[in-house]
Design a protein around this motif. Sequence first.
Motif, PDB file in Angstrom:
ATOM      1  N   GLY A   1       0.792  -1.302   0.005  1.00 44.71           N
ATOM      2  CA  GLY A   1       0.045  -0.021   0.095  1.00 44.71           C
ATOM      3  C   GLY A   1       0.777   1.336   0.044  1.00 44.71           C
ATOM      4  N   TRP A   2       2.104   1.126   0.014  1.00 46.44           N
ATOM      5  CA  TRP A   2       2.915   2.390   0.047  1.00 46.44           C
ATOM      6  C   TRP A   2       2.970   3.325  -1.378  1.00 46.44           C
ATOM      7  CZ3 TRP A   2       7.055   4.187  -2.849  1.00 46.44           C
ATOM      8  CH2 TRP A   2       7.876   5.269  -2.329  1.00 46.44           C
ATOM      9  N   ILE A   3       2.784   4.438  -1.330  1.00 48.24           N
ATOM     10  CA  ILE A   3       2.366   5.393  -2.352  1.00 48.24           C
ATOM     11  C   ILE A   3       3.685   6.028  -2.685  1.00 48.24           C
ATOM     12  CG2 ILE A   3       1.091   7.256  -3.387  1.00 48.24           C
ATOM     13  CD1 ILE A   3      -1.138   6.097  -1.934  1.00 48.24           C
ATOM     14  N   TYR A   4       4.206   5.985  -4.219  1.00 44.48           N
ATOM     15  CA  TYR A   4       5.294   6.757  -4.622  1.00 44.48           C
ATOM     16  C   TYR A   4       4.688   8.073  -4.973  1.00 44.48           C
ATOM     17  CZ  TYR A   4       9.083   8.571  -7.654  1.00 44.48           C
ATOM     18  OH  TYR A   4       9.977   9.355  -7.928  1.00 44.48           O
TER      19      TYR A   4
ATOM     20  N   ALA B   1       8.844  -4.694  -3.363  1.00 46.88           N
ATOM     21  CA  ALA B   1       8.045  -5.281  -4.575  1.00 46.88           C
ATOM     22  C   ALA B   1       8.616  -4.249  -5.741  1.00 46.88           C
ATOM     23  CB  ALA B   1       6.665  -4.765  -4.378  1.00 46.88           C
ATOM     24  N   ARG B   2       8.528  -4.903  -6.700  1.00 44.25           N
ATOM     25  CA  ARG B   2       9.063  -4.390  -8.271  1.00 44.25           C
ATOM     26  C   ARG B   2       8.096  -3.488  -8.808  1.00 44.25           C
ATOM     27  NH1 ARG B   2      10.060 -10.046 -10.943  1.00 44.25           N
ATOM     28  NH2 ARG B   2       7.901 -10.386  -9.866  1.00 44.25           N
ATOM     29  N   LYS B   3       8.288  -2.774  -9.712  1.00 45.96           N
ATOM     30  CA  LYS B   3       7.562  -1.616 -10.288  1.00 45.96           C
ATOM     31  C   LYS B   3       6.396  -2.534 -10.878  1.00 45.96           C
ATOM     32  CE  LYS B   3       8.652   1.783 -12.827  1.00 45.96           C
ATOM     33  NZ  LYS B   3       9.568   2.474 -13.986  1.00 45.96           N
ATOM     34  N   GLU B   4       6.495  -3.439 -11.253  1.00 49.38           N
ATOM     35  CA  GLU B   4       5.304  -3.995 -12.112  1.00 49.38           C
ATOM     36  C   GLU B   4       4.266  -4.370 -10.886  1.00 49.38           C
ATOM     37  OE1 GLU B   4       8.476  -7.257 -12.282  1.00 49.38           O
ATOM     38  OE2 GLU B   4       8.345  -5.355 -12.969  1.00 49.38           O
ATOM     39  N   ASP B   5       4.615  -4.459  -9.575  1.00 47.14           N
ATOM     40  CA  ASP B   5       3.527  -4.784  -8.380  1.00 47.14           C
ATOM     41  C   ASP B   5       2.918  -3.367  -8.059  1.00 47.14           C
ATOM     42  OD1 ASP B   5       4.263  -7.533  -8.615  1.00 47.14           O
ATOM     43  OD2 ASP B   5       5.886  -7.033  -7.262  1.00 47.14           O
ATOM     44  N   PHE B   6       3.059  -2.446  -8.727  1.00 47.32           N
ATOM     45  CA  PHE B   6       2.314  -0.909  -8.449  1.00 47.32           C
ATOM     46  C   PHE B   6       1.355  -0.646  -9.452  1.00 47.32           C
ATOM     47  CE2 PHE B   6       6.249  -0.473  -5.947  1.00 47.32           C
ATOM     48  CZ  PHE B   6       5.782   0.572  -5.066  1.00 47.32           C
ATOM     49  N   GLU B   7       0.058   0.021  -8.686  1.00 47.76           N
ATOM     50  CA  GLU B   7      -0.794   0.236  -9.784  1.00 47.76           C
ATOM     51  C   GLU B   7      -0.992   1.944  -9.683  1.00 47.76           C
ATOM     52  OE1 GLU B   7      -5.064  -0.071  -8.584  1.00 47.76           O
ATOM     53  OE2 GLU B   7      -4.575  -2.019  -9.899  1.00 47.76           O
ATOM     54  N   MET B   8      -1.280   2.435 -10.642  1.00 47.70           N
ATOM     55  CA  MET B   8      -1.189   3.692 -10.713  1.00 47.70           C
ATOM     56  C   MET B   8      -2.576   4.411 -10.050  1.00 47.70           C
ATOM     57  SD  MET B   8       0.691   6.430 -11.579  1.00 47.70           S
ATOM     58  CE  MET B   8       1.738   6.041 -12.813  1.00 47.70           C
ATOM     59  N   VAL B   9      -2.454   5.343  -8.997  1.00 45.73           N
ATOM     60  CA  VAL B   9      -3.808   5.910  -8.328  1.00 45.73           C
ATOM     61  C   VAL B   9      -4.015   7.218  -8.560  1.00 45.73           C
ATOM     62  CG1 VAL B   9      -3.983   4.075  -6.910  1.00 45.73           C
ATOM     63  CG2 VAL B   9      -2.594   5.895  -6.144  1.00 45.73           C
ATOM     64  N   GLN B  10      -5.076   7.988  -8.506  1.00 41.82           N
ATOM     65  CA  GLN B  10      -5.369   9.290  -8.511  1.00 41.82           C
ATOM     66  C   GLN B  10      -5.280   9.874  -6.938  1.00 41.82           C
ATOM     67  OE1 GLN B  10      -5.670  10.585 -11.545  1.00 41.82           O
ATOM     68  NE2 GLN B  10      -5.703  12.557 -10.668  1.00 41.82           N
TER      69      GLN B  10
ATOM     70  N   ALA C   1      12.962  -0.763  -6.467  1.00 41.46           N
ATOM     71  CA  ALA C   1      11.993  -1.460  -5.760  1.00 41.46           C
ATOM     72  C   ALA C   1      11.185  -0.807  -4.579  1.00 41.46           C
ATOM     73  CB  ALA C   1      12.646  -2.758  -4.869  1.00 41.46           C
ATOM     74  N   CYS C   2       9.905  -1.181  -4.061  1.00 39.98           N
ATOM     75  CA  CYS C   2       9.278  -0.542  -3.139  1.00 39.98           C
ATOM     76  C   CYS C   2      10.417  -0.426  -1.812  1.00 39.98           C
ATOM     77  CB  CYS C   2       8.003  -1.169  -2.809  1.00 39.98           C
ATOM     78  SG  CYS C   2       7.127  -0.526  -1.355  1.00 39.98           S
ATOM     79  N   PRO C   3      10.280   0.708  -1.296  1.00 44.39           N
ATOM     80  CA  PRO C   3      11.199   0.896   0.200  1.00 44.39           C
ATOM     81  C   PRO C   3      10.629   0.379   1.186  1.00 44.39           C
ATOM     82  CG  PRO C   3      10.155   3.060  -0.441  1.00 44.39           C
ATOM     83  CD  PRO C   3       9.740   2.260  -1.601  1.00 44.39           C
ATOM     84  N   GLU C   4       9.342   0.266   1.262  1.00 44.24           N
ATOM     85  CA  GLU C   4       8.836  -0.762   2.424  1.00 44.24           C
ATOM     86  C   GLU C   4       8.773  -2.173   2.247  1.00 44.24           C
ATOM     87  OE1 GLU C   4       7.313   0.692   5.330  1.00 44.24           O
ATOM     88  OE2 GLU C   4       8.254   2.620   4.352  1.00 44.24           O
ATOM     89  N   CYS C   5       8.416  -2.661   0.954  1.00 47.23           N
ATOM     90  CA  CYS C   5       8.521  -4.103   0.929  1.00 47.23           C
ATOM     91  C   CYS C   5       9.285  -4.839   0.021  1.00 47.23           C
ATOM     92  CB  CYS C   5       6.965  -4.755   0.807  1.00 47.23           C
ATOM     93  SG  CYS C   5       6.311  -4.452  -0.890  1.00 47.23           S
TER      94      CYS C   5
END
Length: 50
Positions: free
Chosen positions: A6-9, A40-49, A34-38
């Motif tokens: 759930g970390w947000i870039y 995860a790789r970039k492909e494990d991210f989803e764009m959110v508004q 990679a996610c600094p919290e867990c």
Amino acid sequence: MCLICGWIYDEGTGDPDHGIAPGTMWRDLPVNWACPECGARKEDFEMVQI
């Protein structure tokens, strides 16, 4: 947003602890970033508004 933890870039903040300067756009992050919290790789991210 990381789908694992759930970390947000935030492009305005970047990820300075990992060498990513504030203002770095998502598309400009290195492929191996990679996610600094867990770790995860970039492909494990989803764009959110925000």
